[in-house]
Design a protein around this motif. Structure first.
Motif, mmCIF file in Angstrom:
data_model
loop_
_atom_site.group_PDB
_atom_site.id
_atom_site.type_symbol
_atom_site.label_atom_id
_atom_site.label_comp_id
_atom_site.label_asym_id
_atom_site.label_seq_id
_atom_site.Cartn_x
_atom_site.Cartn_y
_atom_site.Cartn_z
ATOM 1 N N ARG A 276 0.742 -0.762 -0.038
ATOM 2 C CA ARG A 276 0.065 0.232 0.145
ATOM 3 C C ARG A 276 0.844 0.487 0.426
ATOM 4 N N LEU A 277 2.003 1.160 -0.075
ATOM 5 C CA LEU A 277 2.885 2.011 -0.267
ATOM 6 C C LEU A 277 2.498 2.847 -1.452
ATOM 7 N N PRO A 278 2.666 4.799 -1.162
ATOM 8 C CA PRO A 278 2.901 4.999 -2.684
ATOM 9 C C PRO A 278 3.438 5.111 -3.457
ATOM 10 N N ALA A 279 3.773 5.617 -4.322
ATOM 11 C CA ALA A 279 4.808 5.971 -5.497
ATOM 12 C C ALA A 279 5.168 7.028 -5.517
ATOM 13 N N ILE A 280 4.809 8.045 -5.310
ATOM 14 C CA ILE A 280 4.979 9.415 -5.178
ATOM 15 C C ILE A 280 4.583 10.652 -3.960
ATOM 16 N N ALA A 281 4.702 11.666 -3.736
ATOM 17 C CA ALA A 281 3.169 12.501 -2.949
ATOM 18 C C ALA A 281 4.076 13.812 -3.203
ATOM 19 N N LEU A 282 3.749 14.499 -2.500
ATOM 20 C CA LEU A 282 3.903 16.172 -2.521
ATOM 21 C C LEU A 282 3.742 16.735 -1.098
ATOM 22 N N GLU A 283 5.003 17.000 -1.011
ATOM 23 C CA GLU A 283 4.824 17.687 0.699
ATOM 24 C C GLU A 283 6.113 18.988 0.568
ATOM 25 N N ASP A 284 5.038 20.214 0.535
ATOM 26 C CA ASP A 284 6.018 21.528 1.020
ATOM 27 C C ASP A 284 6.248 22.245 -0.331
ATOM 28 N N GLY A 285 6.191 22.114 -1.409
ATOM 29 C CA GLY A 285 6.634 22.512 -3.177
ATOM 30 C C GLY A 285 7.398 21.248 -3.062
ATOM 31 N N HIS A 286 7.833 19.939 -2.154
ATOM 32 C CA HIS A 286 9.499 18.923 -2.667
ATOM 33 C C HIS A 286 8.358 17.909 -3.323
ATOM 34 N N LEU A 287 8.099 16.989 -5.022
ATOM 35 C CA LEU A 287 7.808 16.183 -5.587
ATOM 36 C C LEU A 287 8.460 15.546 -4.857
ATOM 37 N N LEU A 288 8.087 13.927 -4.438
ATOM 38 C CA LEU A 288 9.062 12.958 -3.897
ATOM 39 C C LEU A 288 9.010 11.780 -4.349
ATOM 40 N N LEU A 289 9.720 11.665 -4.554
ATOM 41 C CA LEU A 289 10.016 10.552 -5.880
ATOM 42 C C LEU A 289 10.958 9.375 -5.619
ATOM 43 N N HIS A 290 10.946 8.205 -6.150
ATOM 44 C CA HIS A 290 12.636 6.817 -5.655
ATOM 45 C C HIS A 290 12.947 7.548 -6.531
ATOM 46 N N LEU A 347 7.959 16.617 -14.695
ATOM 47 C CA LEU A 347 7.461 16.386 -13.960
ATOM 48 C C LEU A 347 6.921 16.988 -12.701
ATOM 49 N N LEU A 348 7.375 17.947 -12.618
ATOM 50 C CA LEU A 348 7.038 19.306 -12.067
ATOM 51 C C LEU A 348 5.488 19.561 -12.415
ATOM 52 N N ASP A 349 5.428 19.812 -13.545
ATOM 53 C CA ASP A 349 4.345 21.161 -14.223
ATOM 54 C C ASP A 349 3.199 19.642 -13.669
ATOM 55 N N THR A 350 3.301 19.074 -14.071
ATOM 56 C CA THR A 350 2.428 17.357 -13.828
ATOM 57 C C THR A 350 1.892 17.226 -12.824
ATOM 58 N N TYR A 351 2.486 17.302 -11.896
ATOM 59 C CA TYR A 351 2.139 16.740 -10.294
ATOM 60 C C TYR A 351 2.714 17.531 -9.379
ATOM 61 N N GLY A 352 3.016 19.380 -9.944
ATOM 62 C CA GLY A 352 3.607 19.961 -8.984
ATOM 63 C C GLY A 352 4.597 19.758 -7.944
ATOM 64 N N GLY A 353 4.604 21.115 -7.537
ATOM 65 C CA GLY A 353 6.183 21.621 -6.686
ATOM 66 C C GLY A 353 7.020 21.896 -7.350
ATOM 67 N N SER A 354 8.229 22.463 -6.254
ATOM 68 C CA SER A 354 8.939 23.508 -7.324
ATOM 69 C C SER A 354 10.391 23.154 -7.477
ATOM 70 N N ARG A 355 10.602 21.329 -7.006
ATOM 71 C CA ARG A 355 11.582 20.461 -6.907
ATOM 72 C C ARG A 355 11.991 19.472 -6.436
ATOM 73 N N ILE A 356 11.916 18.964 -6.808
ATOM 74 C CA ILE A 356 12.107 16.939 -7.152
ATOM 75 C C ILE A 356 13.108 16.279 -6.380
ATOM 76 N N VAL A 357 12.861 15.289 -5.172
ATOM 77 C CA VAL A 357 13.850 14.530 -4.444
ATOM 78 C C VAL A 357 13.456 13.219 -4.495
ATOM 79 N N HIS A 358 14.602 12.822 -4.609
ATOM 80 C CA HIS A 358 14.205 11.494 -5.112
ATOM 81 C C HIS A 358 15.766 10.508 -4.423
ATOM 82 N N GLY A 359 15.383 9.172 -4.518
ATOM 83 C CA GLY A 359 16.299 8.182 -4.178
ATOM 84 C C GLY A 359 16.753 7.194 -5.504
#
Length: 411
Positions: A276-290, A347-359
């Motif tokens: 049930r883990l999500p694949a993507i999330a948005l927090e405080d303008g950070h688009l979180l991806l793996h 990605l940012l234009d599609t899902y929102g946020g101003s910066r991507i954070v990834h692993g």
């Protein structure tokens, strides 16, 4: 070599540019790492790899009072303590494309990068030793959220994770939540290569329950190794079709550092939580991806669509569809090089946020700091910001003698 490259399937042209593994071409980017008060390099290094005893530590200190009965409703069940395997670090090391090379056991060479002035605060110093853990009161209705932290790829290195979380003041000396209303996102890849992947999952599930009781939260994204681990458990040696012939999840999992003791200890509540883990999330303008790929665009035009699409696929589709999902999220380096900022903007234009954070992609491979003449391990002072400052890489390369990164993001 990843299974994506060993067992290639049909090409997906929308999954981001397929960069050649040319590590001599350095991307433009910057390291950031302030030193919190009381920090010394010698003290930190002596603490990092001695750790807190891994799963054995959790067995000895597992809560037994009422707090132990509290658990995240998304977790399904309270986590059970794991069993630490023998032998410590198994010696796996990734190559450029995510495949550990059995011919190169031990330390990978690396190079040092000069540090730039710190501009991102990574977190508070360690709390005073011996301070007892007390649950925090729930936030008031109009109270702002707590600070936001992200955790890079852990890959089974439980001791290093405990050390880093305590270094940031997020857990206490007994491994319990001590961060109040702070928010933590793990960016995925809990298992494989390291000594105690199930212990890592148990710890994150425990912290999720304790954080919720404190008015904060501890959440996690699904990484490609979660897809691989779950696929190995569900499908085993069942064949999957690819243009290179027949493969299986179990074979791919073993090739990518799968640890049999993790699979042996995997239980139903782990599977329920991971699935049930999500694949993507948005927090405080950070688009979180793996993964540093644009493959997320192939699953929906909103965050909700992507997460629902991945969950529906894992729940209802067959082995070939699951394998294709794993392959897509194994792609990497979409934000590196001249075309990187454009891919990040997509990605940012599609899902929102101003910066991507990834692993996913270890920083030494992004920077080209893997190889050095003196054989020194990679020097990872902190998260790596690149792609015109649109992307932050959080995989510090803990599997290759790098560093497990925990970072506080700007709010």
């Amino acid at each position: 070599m990843t299974p994506e490259d060993r067992f290639p399937g049909p090409d997906h042209p929308d999954s981001g540019p397929r960069h050649q593994p040319d590590l001599d071409v350095l991307p433009y980017g910057t390291y950031y790492e302030p030193e919190p008060a009381g920090y010394t390099e010698a003290a930190y290094e002596s603490e990092t790899y001695s750790g807190y005893g891994g799963a054995r530590y959790l067995e000895q200190h597992w809560p037994s009072g009422p707090a132990a009965q509290q658990h995240d409703p998304q977790a399904g069940h309270a986590p059970q303590p794991g069993h630490a395997p023998q032998g410590g670090h198994p010696g796996y090391e990734p190559t450029l494309v995510d495949q550990p090379s059995p011919a190169h056991q031990g330390t990978l060479p690396g190079g040092h990068q000069s540090d730039d002035p710190p501009t991102i605060e990574l977190g508070p110093p360690l709390p005073e030793p011996g301070v007892p853990y007390h649950p925090y009161p729930a936030p008031a209705p109009n109270e702002p959220p707590g600070p936001l932290y992200v955790v890079g790829d852990v890959h089974g290195y439980l001791d290093e994770l405990l050390t880093e979380l305590r270094h940031q003041g997020l857990i206490d000396a007994d491994g319990h939540w001590a961060a109040g209303r702070s928010r933590i996102w793990f960016l995925g890849d809990f298992t494989d290569r390291g000594p105690d992947g199930i212990g890592v999952i148990d710890l994150v599930m425990q912290l999720a329950a304790e954080a919720a009781a404190a008015g904060g939260y501890c959440r996690a994204l699904m990484g490609n190794h979660e897809l691989l681990f779950l696929g190995a458990a569900r499908y085993g040696d069942e064949p999957v079709q690819s243009t290179a012939g027949t493969a299986s999840f179990l074979a791919a999992w073993r090739l990518n550092g799968g640890q049999q003791h993790d699979l042996d200890r995997l239980e139903a509540h782990h599977i329920s939580w991971l699935s049930r883990l999500p694949a993507i999330a948005l927090e405080d303008g950070h688009l979180l991806l793996h993964s540093d790929t644009t493959a997320y665009l192939e699953y929906g035009e909103s965050i909700a669509e992507v997460n629902d699409g991945v969950h529906d696929l894992l729940a209802d589709e067959g082995v070939d569809e699951w394998w294709d999902c794993f392959r897509r999220f194994t792609k990497r380096f979409a934000f590196r090089g001249d075309s990187g900022p454009q891919a990040a903007h997509e990605l940012l234009d599609t899902y929102g946020g101003s910066r991507i954070v990834h692993g996913h992609s270890p920083i030494p491979y992004l920077t080209g700091a893997v190889h050095s003449d003196d054989g020194a391990p990679p020097h990872i002072p902190g998260p790596y910001i690149y792609a015109d400052e649109l992307a932050v890489a959080m995989d510090g390369g803990v599997t290759m003698e790098g560093r497990l990164l925990v970072a506080r993001l700007p709010i």
